[in-house]
Design an enzyme around this catalytic site. Structure first.
Site, PDB file in Angstrom:
ATOM      1  N   GLY B 143       0.824  -1.209   0.000  1.00 59.45           N
ATOM      2  CA  GLY B 143       0.000   0.000   0.000  1.00 59.45           C
ATOM      3  C   GLY B 143       0.850   1.248   0.000  1.00 59.45           C
ATOM      4  N   LYS B 198       5.538  -2.353  -8.289  1.00 62.51           N
ATOM      5  CA  LYS B 198       5.225  -0.921  -8.350  1.00 62.51           C
ATOM      6  C   LYS B 198       6.457  -0.036  -8.545  1.00 62.51           C
ATOM      7  CE  LYS B 198       6.754   0.591  -4.400  1.00 62.51           C
ATOM      8  NZ  LYS B 198       6.628  -0.292  -3.270  1.00 62.51           N
TER       9      LYS B 198
END
Lengths: 348, 348
Positions: B143, B198
């Site tokens: 996250g 990511k």
């Protein structure tokens, strides 16, 4: 080479002329009554005052009174008006179009036609066409596309959506250029719901910048980006729920029409500027005052969707407590509250 | 109140101490041999030189030589080392841990253990623990989480992932604060694959800023945001494919661990700075030269994944032509090519 008419000479309608002209077509760009000054400007010196770029060769500006001349011989029509103008566009184009003419629209939005019934704008447009045109399948454009960048020929990839495959293919082939990468989808609902929602949710992401400034921060790699990203992720989840509810394919969410378009919309347009004001602690009327003269499509969408939410829940189309981010945005835009991001309700 | 040991006093390990301390725990922050100067700094004046914030009350810095003292009485352990340190962490912690102690890691990455076999780091960590600890279920954190913002108590929402529900719940309850919003998932693979990817894909999004500058542009709402958003959307699609291939739930992509974390990673950290240099037209060795001293986890991931791609395709785990963005990144990072974004291969 075809003749293409574009109705709506705002930023987006005008920018769209660039790839169409570069693809070798003659483009007739017709201003609405709201665009009259811009059309005059373009007729005078070939530059759209807001886009700030010379019109490409092959793009001819027309005033609304010249709509008939602009449509004369046009074999494709683009609708580039704002969401508030979709009925007007159907009513003005309708009597002038031949049955079977391909129509594509960049106009984005949702309407609640009766309590708990949401409709995408291509369907609203279609409904306001004359009887003999009701078999048209208006196509729609989704995906990241800042007008000023398109007019400068910056690479982008977009999705053309339409229910009629030959029409869709025709537009994709006709409008593709080496910098305007067109993909197609038959899922008009999926693309259009994402396209409509992205203004509202990008506005929500923009709130982080205002909250950061209010806390004394300046633009920097360390700011309120965690806050913004959490809102962005929650926005994706709510988009996914709404696309499913309306029968679209949620694969459009982590794709061009959803996350892609939402991302560019956070880069400094009207929606993110509105978010910033709200994040700074202004009420919506105060923020509106700061943005006088700007069309706030994000607020319009929040009014429609937040207003429909109780009916959608009452009808069992969404579970109780659904869309906590949209609900809070509605409390702010319609209910007069100040922003207090309900993180505790997110990702449940 | 518990005693919590955090191994790794880089930006992320240190920042993570803030919510843990604010949640009421005593935190022992242990530097690796790479963090020795920072630990000294924190011991001297209570400020981590790179985070630039005073350590919260209840956070005690320890040198690596004091690891035993730091672990004494600790009932939870966090691993905050970089991906290159995951084996080292397992080897150093292993002999000192009691069976059953809950362990959670922020370390992110993928390894190719044999041709075409990719493994997430919690599994690599586990494998390097002593026999008596192999029944541990290390948890992982995904996250959006810029360390400097977490240390400043900016709201964020994160996902704790772990296969053992009681451990997961224990961490979530212990570490939650009013600004650190913790959600849980049992899908470690889904969260960790997103978390690992990511950096690489945020680097790719960062290329747009360099391309824009190279074309003479400055940071502005009209820049190369369409380009960046198209890359972001393609990144989501490739993440989705990879998560599915490795058996994770693709719902993490348009969520905190995927799009959310990717978004913050584009906000100016090392990964996006590397992208900018490449977008400016530098080769990877030239860009590396500009970033001397920076750990480039994005490049490491591209080496692993791009290198595994031919095997993954040969073994039928991915279709031919899959992951065109990752393939091009690999050509640039390993093959010496300059960036030439293959938009035509995207969204096919």
């Amino acid at each position: 080479m075809a003749k293409v008419a574009v109705l709506g000479a705002g930023m987006m309608g005008t920018a769209l002329c660039t790839p169409i002209a570069d693809a070798g077509h003659e483009v007739r760009l017709v201003g609405t009554h709201l665009d009259a000054a811009w059309v005059e400007g373009m007729k005078r010196d070939g530059v759209h005052p807001k886009v700030g770029m010379p019109l490409p060769d092959g793009v001819l500006p027309f005033a609304l009174e010249e709509l008939d001349a602009a449509l004369d011989g046009a074999s494709m029509v683009c609708v580039g008006v704002s969401s508030a103008g979709v009925r007007w566009a159907a009513q003005n184009l309708g009597p002038r179009l031949q049955p079977g003419i391909p129509v594509i629209a960049v106009t984005k939005g949702l309407e609640e036609s009766e309590p708990g019934v949401l409709r995408i704008l291509p369907d609203v447009f279609l409904e306001h066409l004359p009887e003999n045109l009701r078999s048209l399948h208006p196509c729609a454009i989704g995906g990241p596309c800042i007008a000023g960048e398109l007019a400068r020929r910056v690479h982008t990839a977009v999705v053309f959506a339409g229910r009629d495959e030959p029409t869709l293919k025709r537009f994709a082939e006709a409008f593709s250029t080496p910098y305007y990468h067109v993909r197609t989808s038959k899922d008009v609902v999926g693309v259009e719901v994402c396209a409509a929602l992205k203004n509202a949710y990008a506005m929500a992401v923009g709130i982080g910048a205002g909250v950061h400034e209010r806390a004394g921060g300046t633009a920097a790699p360390v700011a309120h980006h965690n806050y913004e990203a959490a809102v962005f992720a929650q926005a994706c989840i709510e988009m996914d729920q709404l696309v499913r509810m309306l029968g679209g394919d949620p694969a459009h969410v982590p794709h061009l029409a959803g996350a892609g378009d939402m991302l560019v919309t956070t880069s400094g347009g009207r929606s993110s500027r509105l978010g910033r004001w709200l994040g700074l602690g202004l009420s919506f009327p105060e923020a509106q005052e700061k943005m006088k003269g700007d069309t706030l499509e994000s607020a319009d969408l929040i009014r429609v969707l937040g207003g429909a939410l109780p009916s959608l829940i009452a009808q069992g189309k969404l579970p109780p407590g659904a869309l906590p981010l949209m609900r809070h945005l509605h409390e702010v835009i319609v209910g007069g509250q100040r922003i207090d991001m309900p993180f505790d309700q997110f990702f449940r």
